[in-house]
Scaffold this active site. Structure first.
Site, mmCIF file in Angstrom:
data_model
loop_
_atom_site.group_PDB
_atom_site.id
_atom_site.type_symbol
_atom_site.label_atom_id
_atom_site.label_comp_id
_atom_site.label_asym_id
_atom_site.label_seq_id
_atom_site.Cartn_x
_atom_site.Cartn_y
_atom_site.Cartn_z
ATOM 1 C CG HIS A 196 -16.459 -30.082 -95.882
ATOM 2 N ND1 HIS A 196 -15.612 -31.074 -96.413
ATOM 3 C CD2 HIS A 196 -15.802 -29.496 -94.749
ATOM 4 C CE1 HIS A 196 -14.495 -30.884 -95.567
ATOM 5 N NE2 HIS A 196 -14.713 -30.252 -94.569
ATOM 6 C CE LYS A 199 -4.018 -27.076 -93.023
ATOM 7 N NZ LYS A 199 -5.698 -27.300 -92.863
ATOM 8 N NE ARG A 215 -14.958 -31.046 -87.572
ATOM 9 C CZ ARG A 215 -13.915 -31.231 -88.156
ATOM 10 N NH1 ARG A 215 -13.734 -32.108 -89.120
ATOM 11 N NH2 ARG A 215 -12.923 -30.441 -88.094
ATOM 12 C CB SER A 260 -10.774 -33.777 -95.174
ATOM 13 O OG SER A 260 -11.477 -32.792 -95.621
HETATM 14 P P1 ADP Z 1 -9.997 -25.988 -92.338
HETATM 15 O O1 ADP Z 1 -8.609 -26.562 -93.035
HETATM 16 O O2 ADP Z 1 -10.148 -24.779 -92.300
HETATM 17 O O3 ADP Z 1 -10.199 -26.798 -91.180
HETATM 18 P P2 ADP Z 1 -11.785 -27.998 -93.365
HETATM 19 O O4 ADP Z 1 -12.035 -28.445 -95.040
HETATM 20 O O5 ADP Z 1 -11.241 -29.128 -92.848
HETATM 21 O O6 ADP Z 1 -10.960 -26.819 -93.548
HETATM 22 O O7 ADP Z 1 -13.308 -27.566 -92.674
HETATM 23 C C1 ADP Z 1 -13.882 -26.435 -93.157
HETATM 24 C C2 ADP Z 1 -15.021 -26.175 -92.268
HETATM 25 O O8 ADP Z 1 -15.868 -27.218 -92.162
HETATM 26 C C3 ADP Z 1 -14.440 -25.963 -90.642
HETATM 27 O O9 ADP Z 1 -15.357 -24.963 -90.326
HETATM 28 C C4 ADP Z 1 -14.741 -27.434 -90.057
HETATM 29 O O10 ADP Z 1 -15.349 -27.226 -88.763
HETATM 30 C C5 ADP Z 1 -16.063 -27.802 -90.829
HETATM 31 N N1 ADP Z 1 -16.424 -29.053 -91.109
HETATM 32 C C6 ADP Z 1 -15.474 -30.240 -91.316
HETATM 33 N N2 ADP Z 1 -15.846 -31.292 -91.330
HETATM 34 C C7 ADP Z 1 -17.299 -31.205 -90.815
HETATM 35 C C8 ADP Z 1 -18.124 -32.006 -90.490
HETATM 36 N N3 ADP Z 1 -18.094 -33.318 -90.634
HETATM 37 N N4 ADP Z 1 -19.637 -31.453 -90.196
HETATM 38 C C9 ADP Z 1 -19.681 -30.024 -90.085
HETATM 39 N N5 ADP Z 1 -18.490 -29.268 -90.071
HETATM 40 C C10 ADP Z 1 -17.451 -29.891 -90.612
#
Ligand code: ADP
Length: 170
Positions: A17, A41, A90, A128
């Site tokens: 992130h 969630k 990703r 996460s």
């Molecule tokens: P959501 O619950 O909306 O998917 P996340 O917090 O899991 O929220 O992710 C937020 C954004 O960050 C999404 O666009 C996700 O694809 C991106 N993201 C999550 N992990 C990574 C990573 N390791 N590298 C790049 N982008 C990521």
């Protein structure tokens, strides 16, 4: 002024992130990181905790603001006069959902565009959920999350890690 929103759950924020935050902050005048307050969630961290963690790990990036939101992303974007939504991609597994989501948002708000940043290869596997699974069993998460929040994640699982390398400053 070019503004973008990077929305997500950030439960907790990972180095993946943070990489997207830094790179997208470079593309715009102002980047709002939107922390989703999602009732359906059950998050590990409350929305306020997630906002505070993000504030801590982005404090060196001057054009980033961390805000929480609930409800529709496009409403939040309009409220803040934002023209661009940023999402990270990703792998192909992200693609189908992200494409559908961005097309839906485009129907709802044609003036707002979604841009996708590809993940840096070294974070391509990172999510996460993986961080939470590793932390739950006492695994080393120091390569996955910013140093400042490592101990907060372990604390949430009642895991005591005392090594100074793994202890963040927050
Ligand atoms: P959501 O619950 O909306 O998917 P996340 O917090 O899991 O929220 O992710 C937020 C954004 O960050 C999404 O666009 C996700 O694809 C991106 N993201 C999550 N992990 C990574 C990573 N390791 N590298 C790049 N982008 C990521």
């Amino acid at each position: 002024m070019k503004k973008a929103i990077y929305p997500g759950s950030f439960d907790p924020v990972t180095l993946g992130h943070l990489d997207i935050i830094r790179r997208s902050a470079n593309l715009v005048d102002k980047l709002i990181v939107g922390v989703l307050n999602n009732n359906s969630k059950s998050p590990l961290f409350s929305v306020d905790e997630r906002v505070n963690m993000l504030k801590e790990v982005t404090k060196d990036i001057p054009n980033v603001e961390i805000l929480s939101f609930s409800g529709l992303l496009v409403d939040f974007a309009r409220q803040h006069e934002v023209q661009t939504i940023v999402r990270g991609l990703r792998a192909v597994t992200d693609f189908e959902y992200e494409l559908a989501m961005s097309q839906t948002n485009r129907v709802a708000a044609p003036e707002i565009d979604t841009i996708f940043l590809n993940t840096s290869l070294k974070y391509a596997y990172l999510s996460s959920s993986i961080v939470k699974e590793m932390a739950m069993y006492g695994g080393d998460i120091s390569k996955f999350v910013p140093a400042e929040i490592i101990h907060l994640v372990y604390d949430r699982y009642g895991i005591n890690k005392n090594s100074s390398k793994e202890k963040g400053e927050m």
